[in-house]
Design a protein around this motif. Structure first.
Motif, short mmCIF file in Angstrom:
data_model
loop_
_atom_site.label_atom_id
_atom_site.label_comp_id
_atom_site.label_asym_id
_atom_site.label_seq_id
_atom_site.Cartn_x
_atom_site.Cartn_y
_atom_site.Cartn_z
N PHE A 135 0.91 -1.17 0.08
CA PHE A 135 0.02 0.12 -0.10
C PHE A 135 0.93 1.32 0.08
O PHE A 135 0.44 2.30 -0.59
N ARG A 136 1.97 1.12 0.61
CA ARG A 136 3.01 2.26 0.79
C ARG A 136 3.48 2.45 -0.70
O ARG A 136 3.58 3.51 -1.18
N HIS A 137 4.07 1.33 -1.48
CA HIS A 137 4.67 1.53 -2.78
C HIS A 137 3.28 2.00 -3.74
O HIS A 137 3.63 2.90 -4.38
N THR A 138 2.10 1.63 -3.54
CA THR A 138 1.10 1.94 -4.53
C THR A 138 0.81 3.51 -4.25
O THR A 138 0.73 4.44 -5.10
N HIS A 139 0.94 3.87 -2.87
CA HIS A 139 0.48 5.27 -2.57
C HIS A 139 1.75 6.08 -3.11
O HIS A 139 1.23 7.30 -4.09
N ILE A 140 2.95 5.99 -3.30
CA ILE A 140 4.10 6.64 -3.69
C ILE A 140 3.96 6.66 -5.18
O ILE A 140 4.21 7.77 -5.92
N ALA A 141 3.55 5.46 -5.95
CA ALA A 141 3.48 5.54 -7.40
C ALA A 141 2.33 6.26 -7.92
O ALA A 141 2.61 7.07 -8.70
N ILE A 173 6.58 14.54 -1.75
CA ILE A 173 6.34 12.82 -1.51
C ILE A 173 7.26 12.37 -0.26
O ILE A 173 6.73 11.64 0.55
N MET A 174 8.46 12.63 -0.52
CA MET A 174 9.21 12.49 0.58
C MET A 174 8.78 12.88 2.17
O MET A 174 9.06 12.01 2.88
N GLU A 175 8.37 13.94 2.21
CA GLU A 175 7.94 14.54 3.43
C GLU A 175 6.65 13.69 3.67
O GLU A 175 6.45 13.49 5.04
N ARG A 176 5.80 13.48 2.85
CA ARG A 176 4.65 12.76 3.34
C ARG A 176 5.00 11.09 3.80
O ARG A 176 4.35 10.76 4.85
N VAL A 177 5.82 10.79 2.87
CA VAL A 177 6.26 9.16 3.62
C VAL A 177 7.36 9.05 4.62
O VAL A 177 7.68 8.08 4.97
N GLY A 178 8.00 10.15 4.76
CA GLY A 178 9.08 10.29 5.85
C GLY A 178 10.55 9.66 5.49
O GLY A 178 11.38 9.20 6.07
N HIS A 179 10.82 10.16 4.08
CA HIS A 179 11.87 10.06 3.51
C HIS A 179 12.74 11.23 3.87
O HIS A 179 12.32 12.41 3.51
N ASN A 180 14.36 10.86 3.98
CA ASN A 180 15.11 12.37 4.04
C ASN A 180 15.99 12.02 2.65
O ASN A 180 16.70 12.90 2.49
N ASN A 181 16.30 11.01 2.08
CA ASN A 181 17.36 10.83 1.02
C ASN A 181 16.27 10.47 -0.31
O ASN A 181 15.59 9.52 -0.61
N PRO A 182 16.46 11.36 -1.02
CA PRO A 182 15.64 11.26 -2.26
C PRO A 182 15.96 9.84 -2.98
O PRO A 182 15.03 9.51 -3.77
N GLN A 183 17.00 9.31 -2.92
CA GLN A 183 17.41 8.23 -3.73
C GLN A 183 16.51 7.00 -3.07
O GLN A 183 16.10 5.88 -3.96
N THR A 184 16.14 6.90 -1.70
CA THR A 184 15.22 6.04 -1.30
C THR A 184 14.05 6.14 -1.98
O THR A 184 13.47 4.97 -2.45
N THR A 185 13.48 7.14 -2.23
CA THR A 185 12.19 7.22 -3.07
C THR A 185 12.01 6.98 -4.47
O THR A 185 11.52 6.18 -5.14
N HIS A 195 8.19 3.57 -9.48
CA HIS A 195 8.11 2.50 -10.71
C HIS A 195 7.60 3.39 -11.74
O HIS A 195 6.57 4.11 -11.60
N VAL A 196 8.05 3.23 -13.01
CA VAL A 196 7.16 4.09 -13.94
C VAL A 196 5.91 2.99 -14.28
O VAL A 196 6.03 1.88 -14.71
N THR A 197 5.05 3.76 -14.16
CA THR A 197 3.58 3.20 -14.42
C THR A 197 3.23 3.28 -15.89
O THR A 197 3.76 4.11 -16.52
N GLU A 198 2.22 2.22 -16.40
CA GLU A 198 1.80 2.50 -17.70
C GLU A 198 1.10 3.93 -17.90
O GLU A 198 1.44 4.57 -19.04
N GLU A 199 0.47 4.57 -17.12
CA GLU A 199 -0.24 5.72 -17.00
C GLU A 199 0.88 6.84 -17.31
O GLU A 199 0.85 7.79 -18.20
#
Length: 149
Positions: free
Chosen positions: A93-99, A111-123, A129-133
């Motif tokens: 669900f976390r992956h889907t939310h970020i996608a 997005i980083m602030e919303r999910v609690g990441h401090n390193n952009p590479q993590t996100t 993931h590149v989605t079809e859309e």
């Protein structure tokens, strides 16, 4: 029912081993996020098992009979029983939310602030993931460019 704030303060993690609330993983994980209308509806519809006057900052939204949060391993084992080509767990669900946020064109920093990441590479490396859309959107935007004028 009670008024549900559209802002959710994530200020801890449930540790099922110690059966208690612990601190977040890091300072970036302690954050406040705004909930969309559908999340608020789901929370409002959820049968709360504690009275309005007993709600405190340490209460959880989705709790079991013992007023403790659902055990993540129980939820994950139920998700594994779903017939799916994907390896389902709560983390999907976390992956889907970020996608979805990425697909909507939300800036990486937001997005980083919303999910609690401090390193952009993590996100970027793990979640975006590149989605079809998104692929369709790239072609649509490239086709809109008029290089002849």
């Amino acid at each position: 029912m009670f008024d549900i704030s559209p802002v959710l303060h994530i200020n801890g993690t449930w540790d099922s081993v110690s059966n208690s609330k612990t601190t977040t993983k890091n300072i970036y994980s302690d954050r406040k996020i705004t909930l969309p209308k559908r999340c608020l509806q789901i929370i409002e519809e959820y049968p709360l098992k504690y009275p309005k006057d007993k709600i405190s900052k340490d209460n959880y939204i989705f709790i079991y009979k013992n007023n403790k949060p659902y055990n993540i391993s129980v939820v994950n084992s139920r998700l594994k029983k779903i017939n799916s080509s994907k390896n389902l767990s709560t983390h999907i669900f976390r992956h889907t939310h970020i996608a979805l946020l990425t697909e909507l064109g939300i800036p990486l920093k937001s997005i980083m602030e919303r999910v609690g990441h401090n390193n952009p590479q993590t996100t970027l490396s793990i979640y975006s993931h590149v989605t079809e859309e998104m692929s369709k959107n790239i072609i649509e935007k490239l086709n809109e460019i008029d290089l002849l004028n």
